[in-house]
Design a protein around this motif. Sequence first.
Motif, PDB file in Angstrom:
ATOM      1  N   LEU A 118       0.834  -1.215   0.000  1.00 40.41           N
ATOM      2  CA  LEU A 118       0.000   0.000   0.000  1.00 40.41           C
ATOM      3  C   LEU A 118       0.860   1.253   0.000  1.00 40.41           C
ATOM      4  CD1 LEU A 118      -2.679  -0.697   2.783  1.00 40.41           C
ATOM      5  CD2 LEU A 118      -3.064  -0.671   0.320  1.00 40.41           C
ATOM      6  N   ASN A 119       0.394   2.259  -0.720  1.00 41.54           N
ATOM      7  CA  ASN A 119       0.954   3.600  -0.590  1.00 41.54           C
ATOM      8  C   ASN A 119       0.228   4.276   0.576  1.00 41.54           C
ATOM      9  OD1 ASN A 119       1.685   6.265  -0.783  1.00 41.54           O
ATOM     10  ND2 ASN A 119       0.856   6.574  -2.842  1.00 41.54           N
ATOM     11  N   ALA A 120       0.973   4.722   1.567  1.00 46.10           N
ATOM     12  CA  ALA A 120       0.365   5.249   2.792  1.00 46.10           C
ATOM     13  C   ALA A 120      -0.495   6.486   2.536  1.00 46.10           C
ATOM     14  CB  ALA A 120       1.463   5.587   3.797  1.00 46.10           C
ATOM     15  N   GLU A 121      -0.280   7.159   1.417  1.00 46.90           N
ATOM     16  CA  GLU A 121      -1.067   8.369   1.152  1.00 46.90           C
ATOM     17  C   GLU A 121      -2.447   8.048   0.603  1.00 46.90           C
ATOM     18  OE1 GLU A 121       0.983  11.168  -1.317  1.00 46.90           O
ATOM     19  OE2 GLU A 121       2.271  11.819   0.313  1.00 46.90           O
ATOM     20  N   THR A 122      -2.602   6.884   0.017  1.00 50.50           N
ATOM     21  CA  THR A 122      -3.913   6.512  -0.562  1.00 50.50           C
ATOM     22  C   THR A 122      -4.121   5.027  -0.299  1.00 50.50           C
ATOM     23  OG1 THR A 122      -2.834   6.115  -2.670  1.00 50.50           O
ATOM     24  CG2 THR A 122      -3.964   8.220  -2.421  1.00 50.50           C
ATOM     25  N   PHE A 130      -9.758  -1.384  10.621  1.00 50.89           N
ATOM     26  CA  PHE A 130      -8.822  -1.965  11.602  1.00 50.89           C
ATOM     27  C   PHE A 130      -8.998  -1.230  12.928  1.00 50.89           C
ATOM     28  CE2 PHE A 130      -7.022  -3.127   7.602  1.00 50.89           C
ATOM     29  CZ  PHE A 130      -6.436  -4.374   7.815  1.00 50.89           C
ATOM     30  N   ASP A 131      -8.912  -1.995  14.032  1.00 54.00           N
ATOM     31  CA  ASP A 131      -9.077  -1.343  15.342  1.00 54.00           C
ATOM     32  C   ASP A 131      -7.988  -0.311  15.581  1.00 54.00           C
ATOM     33  OD1 ASP A 131     -11.345  -2.830  16.185  1.00 54.00           O
ATOM     34  OD2 ASP A 131     -10.030  -4.559  16.534  1.00 54.00           O
ATOM     35  N   VAL A 132      -6.748  -0.730  15.361  1.00 55.27           N
ATOM     36  CA  VAL A 132      -5.594   0.128  15.676  1.00 55.27           C
ATOM     37  C   VAL A 132      -4.794   0.336  14.390  1.00 55.27           C
ATOM     38  CG1 VAL A 132      -3.444   0.290  17.005  1.00 55.27           C
ATOM     39  CG2 VAL A 132      -5.450  -0.849  18.004  1.00 55.27           C
ATOM     40  N   VAL A 133      -4.432   1.585  14.126  1.00 53.70           N
ATOM     41  CA  VAL A 133      -3.563   1.867  12.973  1.00 53.70           C
ATOM     42  C   VAL A 133      -2.342   2.616  13.489  1.00 53.70           C
ATOM     43  CG1 VAL A 133      -3.396   2.937  10.706  1.00 53.70           C
ATOM     44  CG2 VAL A 133      -5.555   1.938  11.437  1.00 53.70           C
ATOM     45  N   LEU A 134      -1.175   2.066  13.231  1.00 56.21           N
ATOM     46  CA  LEU A 134       0.055   2.586  13.842  1.00 56.21           C
ATOM     47  C   LEU A 134       1.112   2.858  12.776  1.00 56.21           C
ATOM     48  CD1 LEU A 134       1.864   1.326  17.003  1.00 56.21           C
ATOM     49  CD2 LEU A 134       3.095   1.189  14.833  1.00 56.21           C
ATOM     50  N   VAL A 135       1.826   3.960  12.959  1.00 57.42           N
ATOM     51  CA  VAL A 135       3.001   4.219  12.108  1.00 57.42           C
ATOM     52  C   VAL A 135       4.190   4.542  13.002  1.00 57.42           C
ATOM     53  CG1 VAL A 135       2.609   6.724  11.795  1.00 57.42           C
ATOM     54  CG2 VAL A 135       3.839   5.438  10.042  1.00 57.42           C
ATOM     55  N   GLN A 136       5.334   3.985  12.625  1.00 54.67           N
ATOM     56  CA  GLN A 136       6.577   4.297  13.349  1.00 54.67           C
ATOM     57  C   GLN A 136       7.622   4.726  12.310  1.00 54.67           C
ATOM     58  OE1 GLN A 136       8.556   1.808  16.612  1.00 54.67           O
ATOM     59  NE2 GLN A 136       9.739   1.159  14.815  1.00 54.67           N
ATOM     60  N   LEU A 147      -1.605  13.968   4.837  1.00 54.28           N
ATOM     61  CA  LEU A 147      -2.531  13.129   4.065  1.00 54.28           C
ATOM     62  C   LEU A 147      -2.417  11.672   4.534  1.00 54.28           C
ATOM     63  CD1 LEU A 147      -4.526  12.890   1.748  1.00 54.28           C
ATOM     64  CD2 LEU A 147      -2.606  12.803   0.159  1.00 54.28           C
ATOM     65  N   GLY A 148      -1.185  11.215   4.761  1.00 50.94           N
ATOM     66  CA  GLY A 148      -0.998   9.861   5.295  1.00 50.94           C
ATOM     67  C   GLY A 148      -1.668   9.718   6.651  1.00 50.94           C
ATOM     68  N   PHE A 149      -1.523  10.732   7.485  1.00 54.07           N
ATOM     69  CA  PHE A 149      -2.165  10.689   8.803  1.00 54.07           C
ATOM     70  C   PHE A 149      -3.690  10.670   8.654  1.00 54.07           C
ATOM     71  CE2 PHE A 149      -3.960  13.147  12.402  1.00 54.07           C
ATOM     72  CZ  PHE A 149      -3.707  12.228  13.400  1.00 54.07           C
ATOM     73  N   ASN A 150      -4.222  11.482   7.733  1.00 54.25           N
ATOM     74  CA  ASN A 150      -5.676  11.494   7.497  1.00 54.25           C
ATOM     75  C   ASN A 150      -6.169  10.107   7.070  1.00 54.25           C
ATOM     76  OD1 ASN A 150      -5.514  14.846   6.206  1.00 54.25           O
ATOM     77  ND2 ASN A 150      -6.318  14.165   8.163  1.00 54.25           N
ATOM     78  N   GLU A 151      -5.379   9.430   6.264  1.00 58.16           N
ATOM     79  CA  GLU A 151      -5.741   8.074   5.851  1.00 58.16           C
ATOM     80  C   GLU A 151      -5.785   7.132   7.060  1.00 58.16           C
ATOM     81  OE1 GLU A 151      -7.399   7.874   3.191  1.00 58.16           O
ATOM     82  OE2 GLU A 151      -6.207   6.334   2.186  1.00 58.16           O
ATOM     83  N   MET A 152      -4.823   7.286   7.952  1.00 59.04           N
ATOM     84  CA  MET A 152      -4.803   6.444   9.154  1.00 59.04           C
ATOM     85  C   MET A 152      -6.070   6.686   9.984  1.00 59.04           C
ATOM     86  SD  MET A 152      -0.803   6.839  10.251  1.00 59.04           S
ATOM     87  CE  MET A 152      -0.938   5.827  11.727  1.00 59.04           C
ATOM     88  N   LEU A 153      -6.438   7.960  10.132  1.00 58.74           N
ATOM     89  CA  LEU A 153      -7.647   8.293  10.904  1.00 58.74           C
ATOM     90  C   LEU A 153      -8.894   7.667  10.278  1.00 58.74           C
ATOM     91  CD1 LEU A 153      -7.364  12.125  11.626  1.00 58.74           C
ATOM     92  CD2 LEU A 153      -7.286  10.295  13.318  1.00 58.74           C
ATOM     93  N   ARG A 154      -8.916   7.665   8.964  1.00 61.31           N
ATOM     94  CA  ARG A 154     -10.077   7.125   8.244  1.00 61.31           C
ATOM     95  C   ARG A 154     -10.189   5.612   8.424  1.00 61.31           C
ATOM     96  NH1 ARG A 154     -10.889   4.513   3.677  1.00 61.31           N
ATOM     97  NH2 ARG A 154      -8.726   4.591   2.940  1.00 61.31           N
TER      98      ARG A 154
END
Length: 264
Positions: A118-122, A130-136, A147-154
């Motif tokens: 996956l491209n994190a931006e789209t 998913f219950d939990v979405v995490l980026v490190q 935009l990547g963060f907005n995708e995580m929130l979605r």
Amino acid sequence: MNHLSNNYSSPDHGIEAQRSVFERNFGRDPGDFAFNDTKNLVVRYLRDRRLNKVMERLQHYLGQDLSQVSALCVCGGVGGEATYLRNAGIGEVTNTDFSENALGVCRARDPRLKTRLLNAETMDLENESFDVVLVQDGLHHLPRPVLGFNEMLRVARKAVIVLEPQSGWSGRILGREWEEHEGIFNYVFRWNADLLKSATRSQLLKRDLAFEVIRLWDHSGFVHRAVHPLGNGKLSLLAAKSIYAALTPLNFLGNQFIGMVFKS
Ligand SMILES: C[S@@+](CC[C@H](N)C(=O)[O-])C[C@H]1O[C@@H](n2cnc3c(N)ncnc32)[C@H](O)[C@@H]1O
């Protein structure tokens, strides 16, 4: 693409140029990534330290039994943090990245994990799937980190976790403004609590939310080098823990950001 061009001068915002650099990097000998699974006490402590803090808060919000929880790791590379979450009891963990080579190493090193290219931006994923979405250490590579963060929130049903550089003078002095790999540049995007809240509120509006933010010092390479003369055992571990304990009163100046958004 270089730092003198605008990312929008390429149709994909420079993603493909970045991807090919990461693809080559992750195409190396899979043994190069064995540090993700090391049992070395010091390396384990240094690698897991930020995630241990996250896990404590996740258990507070989600309960102790995590076996029914699903998690998605964004920009997860070869899956170090995905393995951590699985070992911590999360029932189903999916590691994503835009590098097929990284995901290949991930599947070989931890067959319990699912993977998605996956491209994190789209992200081609359903809302709240998913219950939990995490980026490190991933968002700051994106041409459009928010935009990547907005995708995580979605995509997150319950929690979004961001472990990224913290904005402020400490990051500017100790860290880099630009990262460069094989002539491809990215700006090192740094976070703070206001940015996390504003970006979240803009998208989720008045929904019931809880925010938690931790600012701390974290510099594994530096601490590892400092304690290395003591060996790889308990003495070295004690020294590493002591360094971070001594820095704790100064965490308000720290270089690392952990942002957590919990949806009710
Ligand atoms: C510094 S590495 C961090 C890897 C892992 N999260 C960790 O902490 O070990 C950054 C990762 O982001 C991935 N990445 C960069 N841009 C991406 C994008 N647009 N979409 C998905 N993954 C991306 C890279 O392939 C790489 O695995």
